[in-house]
Design an enzyme around this catalytic site. Structure first.
Site, mmCIF file in Angstrom:
data_model
loop_
_atom_site.group_PDB
_atom_site.id
_atom_site.type_symbol
_atom_site.label_atom_id
_atom_site.label_comp_id
_atom_site.label_asym_id
_atom_site.label_seq_id
_atom_site.Cartn_x
_atom_site.Cartn_y
_atom_site.Cartn_z
ATOM 1 N N HIS A 223 -34.652 -35.862 -66.114
ATOM 2 C CA HIS A 223 -36.001 -35.896 -65.534
ATOM 3 C C HIS A 223 -36.454 -34.513 -65.062
ATOM 4 C CE1 HIS A 223 -35.848 -40.215 -65.860
ATOM 5 N NE2 HIS A 223 -34.662 -40.175 -65.289
ATOM 6 N N LYS B 237 -23.954 -18.789 -38.975
ATOM 7 C CA LYS B 237 -23.036 -19.918 -38.933
ATOM 8 C C LYS B 237 -23.580 -21.054 -38.079
ATOM 9 C CE LYS B 237 -18.952 -21.765 -39.543
ATOM 10 N NZ LYS B 237 -18.884 -22.380 -40.877
ATOM 11 N N GLU C 64 -23.074 -29.809 -52.777
ATOM 12 C CA GLU C 64 -22.306 -28.867 -51.973
ATOM 13 C C GLU C 64 -21.804 -27.695 -52.835
ATOM 14 O OE1 GLU C 64 -21.998 -28.260 -48.965
ATOM 15 O OE2 GLU C 64 -20.126 -27.206 -48.677
ATOM 16 N N CYS D 138 -27.497 -15.690 -33.359
ATOM 17 C CA CYS D 138 -27.414 -14.665 -32.316
ATOM 18 C C CYS D 138 -26.185 -14.955 -31.464
ATOM 19 C CB CYS D 138 -28.622 -14.585 -31.412
ATOM 20 S SG CYS D 138 -30.123 -14.061 -32.214
ATOM 21 N N ARG E 25 -22.315 -15.298 -36.073
ATOM 22 C CA ARG E 25 -23.535 -15.984 -35.641
ATOM 23 C C ARG E 25 -24.801 -15.218 -36.031
ATOM 24 N NH1 ARG E 25 -22.309 -19.755 -31.451
ATOM 25 N NH2 ARG E 25 -24.496 -19.795 -30.927
ATOM 26 N N GLU F 32 -25.321 -19.726 -51.602
ATOM 27 C CA GLU F 32 -25.356 -19.052 -50.299
ATOM 28 C C GLU F 32 -24.507 -17.797 -50.243
ATOM 29 O OE1 GLU F 32 -24.296 -21.634 -47.000
ATOM 30 O OE2 GLU F 32 -22.494 -22.331 -47.989
ATOM 31 N N GLY G 187 -32.418 -17.711 -29.128
ATOM 32 C CA GLY G 187 -33.388 -18.813 -29.082
ATOM 33 C C GLY G 187 -34.771 -18.311 -29.456
#
Ligand code: G6P
Length: 611
Positions: A507, A606, A484, A2, A27, A491, A100
């Site tokens: 495995h 982010k 990574e 946000c 954000r 993503e 929040g």
């Protein structure tokens, strides 16, 4: 997570708010809204991006020089017009934007409903607006006191801006857990979740602390804590430049940031390595150096890509400083009862410096007596302020949600710290120390070489863009790079990808391998190379497709792999800085070819300021 922006001054607020929201859109981007004081408060908000909000407000009178805006990453309540911020209290006295989570909102909501409040959204923020209004009406206090009193009843995290219909010309802001920065101009103030919307107008800022409330008009800034103790604003000067938040000629921020890495890694070590390459200086940890030398153990806490950098750090500290390391997901660590004492060194790694779990993890260990260091990219961020000491990564602003240059700069800092500690603890000879430093200074040129080979990686991306699953393998210090690589692909392209230590494939993941499964393998010429070759054979035997990153000059690998991406030889300690680049470019091109929104992947944000 946000984004909040607000303005009070003598300019028209609307264009400042819109531009600010665009800068904050990384954000969160599922809905956007603004409230403007323009003979009463007017709200425009909708599901979608800032451009949808602009379209909505196009024919409206958007005058007024006080206002606030919000770009949302949904927590409570699905993305919709109603759930978009700002939220209005039932009687319309208050409008609130919030970043929040209010954890006790169900309880507060019930109480307010019993008192006759009706709710029109699914959000926790509407509860806050009504709670403040209820205190304001019942106790007949001003908006500032109503806000402070209401917030003493709230459990959870908030960065808040509030407009009160009956108190025009002022903004009220409050912070606990979610960041807020106040920008100070001439007869004007700005407020935002981070400095991005502010740097165009002023470099003078105040970072709000937890449980602080600010009342801001065009001529004044009054800061208090929730309990009415007056605070003196601590004004800082920030050094961010507006051109660093421009895409330039690149199609996406992610691509720009990938290509910046030769420079960003240089910026990370610039001024920290002696001219004769014999020494590393890390000014930010100088004062605590005696404690670092004596430390018995390192615990690294981080999330996401920063956690992968931490795993690389584990190899570096153990190999070169001979210090035992534990790497922890901050979100898990904070809810355990970890055993930490004064001989431990706790390192928090965070690009944003605001990740809620990482912040909570360092707060948890504050009483233990351990030395706490931060490795952050954003100067002045909460983690950088709450640690005993630290080293900034200086990667420059990173806007693409998928982290790229922050990762390589984090590893650069970790390498410098490990080499420096290795030297101070006499785990490295003078000569070994020098060699490592010299090798580090060569890395930017090697990065540039790899990035120049982008076209080949794009061609490989075109071949595999339709797959539904992918496996990334690596060993030793390159195992975290496999993790990574898988994270980058999943993503931004939404292809299911997993990273594994190559030997662990037997495995479980090996059961997935058939002729449709691409296996991206890090097979550079290091001490585990032969082992990785055996793992490649196991994949080929099962008809999997192998795309290998290998060291230039290795011709044998061409006989095994379906595709080879060559990288120049480098010191093994620094190989993650090179080996990740092909996977970053691969993920980028696959995502673009699949028509995905690379800079704003679905459901992600982010800066994750909620837990
Ligand atoms: C989010 C971002 C990731 C980042 C992670 C940790 O998930 O999308 O790119 O790695 O948060 O963020 P931090 O700012 O603490 O490094």
């Amino acid at each position: 997570m946000c984004g909040i922006v607000a303005y009070v001054g003598d300019r028209t607020a609307y264009p400042i708010l819109i531009k600010g929201l665009q800068r904050l859109e990384y954000r969160g981007y599922d809905s956007a809204g603004i409230a403007l004081f323009n003979s009463g408060i007017h709200v425009y908000k909708c599901k979608g991006k800032v451009k949808d909000l602009q379209a909505l407000a196009r024919d409206e009178d958007v005058g007024g020089s006080v206002g606030m805006g919000h770009t949302r990453w949904a927590t409570h309540g699905e993305p919709s017009d109603a759930n978009a911020h700002p939220h209005r209290s039932m009687h319309g006295t208050f409008h609130v934007v919030h970043n929040g989570i209010i954890e006790n909102y169900v309880h507060l909501k019930k109480e307010l409903m019993n008192r006759g409040y009706v709710f029109y959204t699914d959000t926790d923020t509407e509860v806050l607006a009504n709670l403040i209004e209820d205190v304001y009406r019942e106790q007949e206090v001003d908006a500032e006191l109503a806000t402070r009193l209401a917030l003493t009843r709230v459990v959870g995290a908030y960065g808040l801006v509030i407009l009160c219909e009956e108190e025009p010309g002022r903004l009220i802001a409050a912070r606990k857990g979610s960041p807020l920065v106040i920008g100070i101009g001439e007869h004007e103030y700005f407020l935002a979740s981070d400095a991005m919307p502010i740097i165009e107008y002023t470099d003078r800022v105040v970072y709000m602390n937890d449980e602080e409330v600010a009342v801001i008009t065009s001529e004044s800034l009054d800061l208090k804590d929730l309990y009415n103790d007056v605070k003196t604003p601590d004004i800082k000067t920030i050094q961010l430049h507006i051109d660093s938040i421009d895409k330039g000629n690149y199609a996406h921020f992610m691509l720009k940031e990938i290509h910046e890495q030769a420079h960003s890694v240089t910026d990370t070590f610039r001024g920290r390595i002696a001219m004769d390459e014999s020494k590393i200086f890390l000014g930010g940890i100088l004062d605590v150096m005696p404690r670092l030398i004596e430390a018995r153990r390192i615990i690294i806490v981080a999330c996401g890509t920063s956690w992968h950098a931490a795993l690389v750090g584990e190899y570096l500290f153990e190999e070169y400083a001979r210090l035992p390391v534990e790497v922890e997901y901050a979100s898990e660590f904070r809810y355990r009862n970890p055993i930490v004492d004064k001989d431990d060194l706790v390192i928090a790694i965070s690009q944003s410096g605001e990740t809620a779990d990482t912040l909570a993890a360092i707060r948890l260990v504050k009483e233990s007596g351990a030395t706490i260091l931060g490795i952050c990219n954003v100067a002045g961020s909460s983690i950088s302020r709450e640690t005993d000491a630290g080293v900034y990564t200086h990667a420059g602003i990173e806007i693409g949600v998928a982290s790229t240059k922050a990762f390589t700069s984090q590893i650069t800092v970790l390498a410098m710290m490990a080499f420096l500690l290795g030297n101070k603890r006499q785990a490295l000879s003078v000569e070994e120390y020098r060699v490592l430093i010299r090798e580090l200074t060569r890395v930017p040129a090697l990065i540039a070489e790899i990035l120049a080979g982008e076209e080949k990686i794009r061609e490989i991306a075109a071949l595999y863009k339709e797959v539904t699953n992918a496996l990334f393998l690596g060993r030793g210090i390159l195992f975290p790079v496999a993790l990574e690589g898988a994270l980058k692909l999943k993503e931004i392209s939404y292809i299911h990808a997993e990273g594994y230590p190559a030997a662990e494939m037997k495995h479980g993941p090996i059961a997935l391998i058939d002729e449709t499964m691409p296996v991206f393998v890090l097979a550079t010429s290091d001490k585990l190379y032969e082992k990785v070759v055996s793992n490649i054979q196991e994949v080929k035997t099962r008809k999997g497709k192998v795309i290998a990153v290998a060291t230039r000059g290795n011709t044998d690998i061409y006989k095994l792999a379906d595709h080879v991406i060559e990288i120049p030889p480098c010191h093994e300690a620094l190989s993650p800085l090179l080996a990740i680049l092909p996977w970053q470019l691969l993920a980028y091109h696959v995502a673009v070819m699949r028509g995905c929104n690379v800079d704003q992947p679905r459901n992600l944000a982010k800066s994750v300021t909620v837990e």
